[in-house]
Structures are given as structure tokens and as C-alpha cells.
Design an enzyme around this catalytic site. Structure first.
Site, PDB file in Angstrom:
ATOM      1  N   GLY A 180      -7.077  -9.892 -37.918  1.00 31.11           N
ATOM      2  CA  GLY A 180      -5.691 -10.245 -37.503  1.00 31.11           C
ATOM      3  C   GLY A 180      -4.564 -10.052 -37.635  1.00 31.11           C
ATOM      4  N   ASN A 181      -3.002 -10.135 -37.372  1.00 27.75           N
ATOM      5  CA  ASN A 181      -2.399  -8.976 -37.856  1.00 27.75           C
ATOM      6  C   ASN A 181      -0.568  -9.463 -37.436  1.00 27.75           C
ATOM      7  OD1 ASN A 181      -2.252  -7.727 -36.014  1.00 27.75           O
ATOM      8  ND2 ASN A 181      -4.292  -6.828 -37.008  1.00 27.75           N
TER       9      ASN A 181
ATOM     10  N   SER B 140      -3.658  -2.245 -43.247  1.00 25.90           N
ATOM     11  CA  SER B 140      -5.111  -1.939 -42.778  1.00 25.90           C
ATOM     12  C   SER B 140      -5.518  -2.496 -43.731  1.00 25.90           C
ATOM     13  CB  SER B 140      -5.086  -0.472 -42.232  1.00 25.90           C
ATOM     14  OG  SER B 140      -6.451  -1.560 -41.227  1.00 25.90           O
ATOM     15  N   GLY B 141      -6.914  -3.619 -43.139  1.00 18.69           N
ATOM     16  CA  GLY B 141      -7.589  -4.157 -43.941  1.00 18.69           C
ATOM     17  C   GLY B 141      -7.602  -4.279 -45.469  1.00 18.69           C
TER      18      GLY B 141
ATOM     19  N   SER C 274      -1.528  -1.633 -40.175  1.00 17.48           N
ATOM     20  CA  SER C 274      -2.971  -2.207 -39.472  1.00 17.48           C
ATOM     21  C   SER C 274      -3.140  -1.292 -38.131  1.00 17.48           C
ATOM     22  CB  SER C 274      -2.587  -3.714 -38.593  1.00 17.48           C
ATOM     23  OG  SER C 274      -3.353  -3.979 -37.802  1.00 17.48           O
ATOM     24  N   SER C 275      -4.275  -1.212 -37.890  1.00 11.05           N
ATOM     25  CA  SER C 275      -4.760  -0.282 -37.155  1.00 11.05           C
ATOM     26  C   SER C 275      -4.640  -0.461 -35.481  1.00 11.05           C
ATOM     27  CB  SER C 275      -6.518  -0.424 -37.013  1.00 11.05           C
ATOM     28  OG  SER C 275      -7.586  -1.513 -36.657  1.00 11.05           O
ATOM     29  N   ASP C 276      -3.872  -1.639 -35.108  1.00  8.50           N
ATOM     30  CA  ASP C 276      -2.894  -2.103 -33.805  1.00  8.50           C
ATOM     31  C   ASP C 276      -1.752  -2.319 -34.313  1.00  8.50           C
ATOM     32  OD1 ASP C 276      -6.220  -3.765 -33.215  1.00  8.50           O
ATOM     33  OD2 ASP C 276      -5.550  -5.231 -34.561  1.00  8.50           O
TER      34      ASP C 276
ATOM     35  N   HIS D 222      -1.558 -11.306 -34.456  1.00 10.74           N
ATOM     36  CA  HIS D 222      -2.379 -11.321 -33.127  1.00 10.74           C
ATOM     37  C   HIS D 222      -3.718 -11.613 -33.769  1.00 10.74           C
ATOM     38  CE1 HIS D 222      -6.232  -9.636 -32.008  1.00 10.74           C
ATOM     39  NE2 HIS D 222      -6.836  -7.960 -32.621  1.00 10.74           N
TER      40      HIS D 222
ATOM     41  N   HIS E 174      -8.196 -13.341 -33.916  1.00 14.62           N
ATOM     42  CA  HIS E 174      -9.375 -13.597 -33.468  1.00 14.62           C
ATOM     43  C   HIS E 174      -9.419 -14.935 -33.640  1.00 14.62           C
ATOM     44  CE1 HIS E 174     -10.887  -9.270 -33.152  1.00 14.62           C
ATOM     45  NE2 HIS E 174      -9.724  -9.676 -32.374  1.00 14.62           N
TER      46      HIS E 174
ATOM     47  N   ASP F 223       3.652 -27.775 -22.748  1.00 16.22           N
ATOM     48  CA  ASP F 223       5.056 -27.039 -23.246  1.00 16.22           C
ATOM     49  C   ASP F 223       5.604 -26.331 -24.291  1.00 16.22           C
ATOM     50  OD1 ASP F 223       5.670 -30.288 -23.487  1.00 16.22           O
ATOM     51  OD2 ASP F 223       4.446 -30.560 -24.962  1.00 16.22           O
TER      52      ASP F 223
ATOM     53  N   HIS G 210     -11.491  -9.606 -25.672  1.00 18.26           N
ATOM     54  CA  HIS G 210     -11.008  -8.991 -27.577  1.00 18.26           C
ATOM     55  C   HIS G 210     -10.582 -10.306 -27.990  1.00 18.26           C
ATOM     56  CE1 HIS G 210      -8.875  -6.080 -29.984  1.00 18.26           C
ATOM     57  NE2 HIS G 210      -8.818  -7.433 -31.099  1.00 18.26           N
TER      58      HIS G 210
ATOM     59  N   TYR H 174      14.684 -31.487 -25.626  1.00 16.71           N
ATOM     60  CA  TYR H 174      13.379 -31.273 -26.799  1.00 16.71           C
ATOM     61  C   TYR H 174      13.265 -31.174 -28.243  1.00 16.71           C
ATOM     62  CZ  TYR H 174       9.334 -31.695 -29.457  1.00 16.71           C
ATOM     63  OH  TYR H 174       8.355 -31.680 -30.546  1.00 16.71           O
TER      64      TYR H 174
END
Lengths: 236, 236, 236, 236
Positions: free
Chosen positions: D27-28, D44-45, D73-75, D94, D96, D119, D169, D227
């Protein structure tokens, strides 16, 4: 009076919410001193955060309150019935832990699908029959709850099956000590969760093979046990 | 002004995320002072971590804001409608707790399968009908939300059924105090979780037997109750 | 003796309950020193809260206890079998984590449905065949447990598939270090949870497409990997 | 350089495991400075516990690393693609997270069953088509991941649908700020969980009625929103 027994019962009671087995005030634990025939149990409806060891109520095996200023748990007659019927046990725990209670509500025993279960039980976790209207309404409901448990164990050894699901209600567990009964309550909840998920994967999944059941139960219980440092202690 | 009432409402509001009933800012609790006809409610869209007791907004039963500099919860008209219709209640809680909301989204009441449920409700947890396009769009959506709840309770006693699922939306709970309404919100969520799992085990599972329902509800509510130290207080 | 190895094994063991992979005392981790042919493993049945690094038991690859006053984990022969067969691994972890164990109980491999899974495994997570009555009862049950794992890997590379489900039992994981084996154990549990839910949505869901499997596995493993700072390290 | 931007990105990244959206290092989150055309993203990682604000890597909209000693990050190309296509967004997240990822793995949009969902989203949470072998294997996999998201939004406004599921994914979310994108990531996970459970109760449950969708989305977004204290901020 019986300070150490109260402390044991207290420690078991406060372990229940810590282990995620209990919400609000539902559930209770008791510990018995067999020499004196007296058990210590949680007072009724007291929040776990407010509980002290001194609050534990002492009850004898005739059901007489022998110490404590508060009312004992409303489930006290069930505990007493179990202490009378199962002479080898030293503690009883009652929870409404969610997965085990889901089986109880459905009136389903927890089938034995794997070694986690076999480490604690020598077969499926039994469920009682439903209670009759007479048993529910006769003024001794909680005592009758104990009776249907005892009836279910007519042909079962409580050492081989240290828990039961009361139909439409929830689990009771027991053990040589109340600490052990808490451990079994943790195990029952995680066994129930895994059984539910295994059934989702395979709705007609058969029970574990007899050899594997025998192997896992017996490596932890009775003569020839070789698990742990002292031939006790298992897990989930 | 009404410092104690604000504190009660505040304590109830911050209990909601602590009990796992709320993510982000969704959900709200209110407490009423019946003598003055004023209730305290969470301000709209404020993060729970930033909330203080002083932030609580005071509203009278005509809907007029009588204290507080922030806007009240957008759900305020629903709370007001319930305080007007259910005269015995002292607090209202609204959450989107996940299992209960799953039943609400599906438009399904929560069936009563066991004693945990019967300790709190004298039958299934009701669900409202769907709201009409007119009710949704007429500019008083939150008030109309209260109206469909009140309509659902035409033949139900809010003391026997201290919660409702608003169809497509989520649960509202209530009680003699707002602290009690929080307790019921905890119970509703765990009852919903267990009902869902019991249905997974037995899709056609029938409701609990009437005798058992009566026994469990009545041992905790009304004349003859014997649970707890003071004839109140139950659990899950 | 081998203080650092014991510390590594200890850190891995206490990570298991912290990561939610273990209840009670079930589960164990071991780390091997390949130069000396000795591995450190958890003592049997000791509560995680009571464990110290010094408690780790040292065993050589012939199964002889070379240090430590307590009995080693009853699963020690399984670990030893894996260290002998899979020469590139530096650590082994065994848990009964609930979702993975539910697949093991059902005798089902964990199908590969997404990139989370593909980041760790080059295909489904394999399950062993059931053990025979002879293997269970011949007095070397835990060694035979290792044997059925090794048999399952006849045509699989343990670096491409760093975990297995033992049928009716639970997962074992491994890695270049025991810390990596813990990481894989975390990944296996969350992969299992997501596979179970994806199956609920689509009971006949096919496996991930081969190109996507290849891409995700290879961007993290082997020549050409470009994830992380050092071409190791993935996730869930 | 861009210290405040790095801090925002850092705060968002460490919020992900705290909110239970992330295990291990998967995640990132990234935050963009639109004036400078530079965004800050997680390296990354790197384990979340070891992360500092200074570790954030700065990337410009051409994909050039303009600050930071670690690999991003690789993403990163997916984030960059989204920042280029969705000009009103200030942050991308991002994860998972398990329930949302279960829908993504199954290639299913998340149907809109209740007001919690409404909402945040003006309809179902979209899922991309599967990526082709060419897109996966052409050496720009993460950029192509962004492309299939952008393709899916050809006829959707990213302000009305602040998240997507990448097929096979996991989810990506966004918002005016990266903090808002984190909030949406929390909402997506709980919406997914409730949708899964509502489907268990009613496998053919239809979507929420259009009037209720419109009412809930519009009371929190755009002109006429009422709201919160500032016409932003919702929940789950």
C-alpha cells in the site's frame, strides 16, 4: 474467606473480555474449592471494569450464599449443577462468544474438522437438546439448564469433552482449574470460527479421520501425552 | 447551560468509536432533559478525537437550537422525532455498525435466534418500510426518517424493542438513558453478527421458542426481573 | 551458545501472537545456522508471554538436543524434516491462523485470485494429501508430517511456494530467514481470508491470468526484480 | 524541499496500517503540489514502522525523481497517471484492504446498497476491465494500470466516484487532499464488508433507490450540501 479462590475466579472473569469472548456484562466464571465444597462466582450484572476480587460471591454446593454482599450471577445454579455432576472439574466458564454462540443458536454441534479441534476435544463439541417449556418456566430455569447439560453427558466424559453448547443459548466450558476453562473457552471460539469457514468451503465436509483425532487428543491428554513441559497445556 | 446533560451526551458519543461501532464521523448520540424539554447532540461532521463536552449542541423539542455555536448533527430531526414519540426514552444512538447495517441495507429484520437477543428484545429487531421519493425529497428527509420509525412502532412498545433498522440505512437505538442506548447499540451489532452466522449454518432456522424468549426477556425487564444488582442491566 | 540464533528464533516466535496468527500456545518458529547444522526452536507448550530468548532449544540436524533444559516443540521433527529437504531455507514457521487453517481443514489448496497472492506465490498455495493411519500412528507422526510436505513438493520449488497447508491441520511457511517466514505467515492468512470472500462472491472464480501471475511474482523475486530497496521484500 | 508536502504524504502513509487497511508493506499514499507539479510518495518496500517524513520521494509529472535517495514505490507510475488525468485531485491512496480486494479479485464492482455507500459515491464503486497480456508485459505495467483506470472513467467524474477497483488487484482511492483519500479508503473497506454481508442475506439484492442515492450524496457534496461544519466531511 477463601481469598485465593476468589482471586482465581476474579482473574478468570476479567480474562473473558480481554480475550474477546465477552461484550458488556454477559458471561461469568467460577472456581471451586473441593475440600470445602464452596465455589466463588461473579456477582450478577456488574461491569468487568468495576469488578474486584473481593466482589466474588461464595456459594456452597447446596446453593447457599456463604459470603459476599452482592447477588451472585443469575447463572449460578447452572455452575452448581455442573460442579455436582462433574466431580473432576475445578472451574466453569460461560460466554456468549460470537462464533460458538452462532452454532448454539442453530442447535448444531461443532463438527471436528482438524487437529486444532482434536487438541482439545475427543470428537464434535456437543449441543444439548432444546429445553422444554416446563423446564424453562418452572422457576428453576438456570438449574434445569445444568440438567440438560448433564443429560447430554450421560455417555460422554467431561474430560474428553470440556465444553457444551446449550441449544439456543451459548457455550459453557470447564477444566481442572478455572484458568483451564478460560483456555478452553478461547479454543472453542476459534474452533467454531474455523468450522464455520471450512463449512463455507465444503458444505458436506466429513469429520477428521479417527486416527488423527486419536493421535492429537492423546498426545496432549492422559498417559503417553508428550506435549508441553508437564503433559498438560494445549492450544488453538 | 445543562453541563451535565452535555457531558452525558459527550460520553455516549465518544463511546461509539471505542466500542467499534463507528468509523470516521458517522453516527451520533443524544441525551434529553425531559423537565426542560431540551436535548444535547453531537455537532455535525466533527471528528470524535476532536470532540469536547462543550461542543454538544442543545436543541429544544420544537427543533430550535438553544445553545452551541456549531451546527447540530444532520440527523437531529430524527432524534427529535423519536424523543417526541417515545416519551419514556432518555437517549438515542445512531450508528452504521457493520453487521446491523448489512441487515438494514437488505431490508431484513434481525430474526431472534437465541437468548443473547432475547435478553434485549422481545422479538425480532424491526426494520422500517422503505421511504418514498416524496419523503426523501420533500426537504425534511431526516424528520421523515423519524416518521417511518414511529410508523413501524404503531403496534410495538419501544421499551420491548429498543432499536430499529431504517431500511437501506442503519440502526437507531434508545434507552432510559443515553448510556443504555449505547449498550443496546453494542448488543444490536453482536446480535446481528450472530444471526448472520446462524443463517449461514441454517438458512431456514426458525425463531427462538416463545417460552425461552419470554423467560430471558422477563428475567431482565419489568416486574419479577432478577438479573443484576438492581433489576436493570443486561448484555451480549 | 548460538545466542544470536536463539534471539532470531525468539523474535519470530513472539511475533506470531502479535500479528494475530496464534491463540494460546499453538504455533512455533525456528531458525537454522546452516554452517553448524543447528536450529533454535520454541520449547513445547510455553506461553508466549513467559518466553525468553534463552528458553529456545537447540537441535542438530540428526534430531539431537544440543542445548536447552526444556523439551522442544512437539513439532520439532517436522521443522527438522523441512530443513533437511529444503536446503535454501533459514527459518520455518507453523501457525493455526484461522482462515488458512479453514482451507487446510477442508483439504483445499488456496486458489490464486489476485496480485496480493502473486506477490508471494507462483501459483496456488499447495495442500498435502491426507496422512495415512500408518503415518499417523507409527510413533513418528511429526516426522511423517514433514514427509508428506516434502512429497507434495516433489515438483515444486520451495522458493516459488514458501508455504504449504497440511491437510486437516494447518499452514507451515518458510523463507531465507525466520523473519521472512513470519512475513509469509502473515501473507498466507490474509490471502486465505480474501480467497474465501472472493469465493463467496463468485463460487466458480477462475485463477488469475498467467501473465499477471508472472509479472507480480517476478517483479519481487529473482533476476529483474525491481520492488523494494534491495530486490527483496513484498507484502499483503 | 517541499517539507510540508512530504509530511502530508507521510501522515497518510502511516495512517494506512493504523486504520487496518494494510498488512506488511503493501500500500502507498501520495500527495501532490499542483503549483510545482511535484508529488511526494512512499519509498518502495520500506516497513511502515521505519518510515520518516524525510524518506518520502519527490517525483515530477514527467516521472523524474527530483528528491530523495530511495527508490519510489513501484506503483509510482499509476499515481502519476492518475494525477495527470484527474486534475482536481490532491492525493492518491492504494491499499490491499481485505474486503475491497475480495471484490477486485472477483472482478466485481461494489454494488450500492445503502446510505453509507451513498455518502461517498454517486453509484457503484467501479471495477476496471482486466489488463491484457500486452499491457502487463510491455515494461510499463504500473503506467498501464493507471491507463485502465482512466479508461474506466471515460464517462465518470472522479469527484463522484473517488475510488476504483483494479481487476484482480485492489482499490485505489483519491480526494482533494491525501487525507481525504485515506478517509475514502477507510470508507471503501467498510462499504465492501457491508455489501458482502448484504449479498449473503439477499444474493439478488437490488441497488439503492435513485432518490435516496441522490439525497445522501448531495447532502454532502456540491451546492446545497448541509452536512458537517464546512460542507465537506462524511463517513462510514
Amino acid at each position: 474467606m477463601l481469598t485465593e479462590l476468589k482471586r482465581e475466579a476474579y482473574e478468570a472473569n476479567i480474562a473473558l473480555p480481554r480475550e474477546g469472548l465477552i461484550n458488556l456484562t454477559f458471561g461469568n466464571a467460577s472456581a471451586i474449592d473441593r475440600a470445602q465444597g464452596i465455589f466463588a462466582i461473579k456477582p450478577s450484572g456488574v461491569a468487568y471494569a468495576d469488578l474486584t476480587a473481593e466482589d466474588m460471591v461464595l456459594i456452597d454446593l447446596d446453593g447457599k450464599q456463604v459470603d459476599g454482599s452482592m447477588r451472585p450471577s443469575s447463572d449460578t445454579p447452572t455452575h452448581r449443577r455442573l460442579f455436582l455432576a462433574f466431580e473432576s472439574i475445578g472451574g466453569v466458564v460461560h460466554t456468549h462468544s460470537s462464533h460458538a454462540t452462532s452454532f448454539a443458536q442453530a442447535g448444531r454441534e461443532i463438527p471436528i474438522f482438524g487437529t486444532t479441534h482434536a487438541d482439545y476435544f475427543f470428537g464434535p463439541i456437543p449441543v444439548t437438546r432444546k429445553m422444554t417449556a416446563a423446564e424453562i418456566g418452572d422457576g428453576a430455569y438456570e438449574w434445569e439448564t445444568g440438567n440438560v447439560i448433564v443429560e447430554r453427558f450421560a455417555a460422554l466424559d467431561p474430560a474428553d469433552f470440556p465444553a457444551v453448547l446449550v441449544n439456543r443459548h451459548a457455550p459453557f466450558t470447564w477444566g481442572a482449574t478455572v484458568a483451564k476453562a478460560v483456555e478452553v473457552a478461547v479454543a472453542v471460539e476459534c474452533i467454531a470460527q474455523m468450522a464455520l469457514m471450512s463449512l463455507q468451503l465444503e458444505p458436506t465436509l466429513p469429520a477428521i479421520e479417527p486416527e488423527l483425532l486419536h493421535k492429537h487428543f492423546k498426545r496432549k491428554h492422559g498417559p503417553g501425552a508428550y506435549y508441553g513441559q508437564t503433559d498438560s497445556g494445549p492450544t488453538c
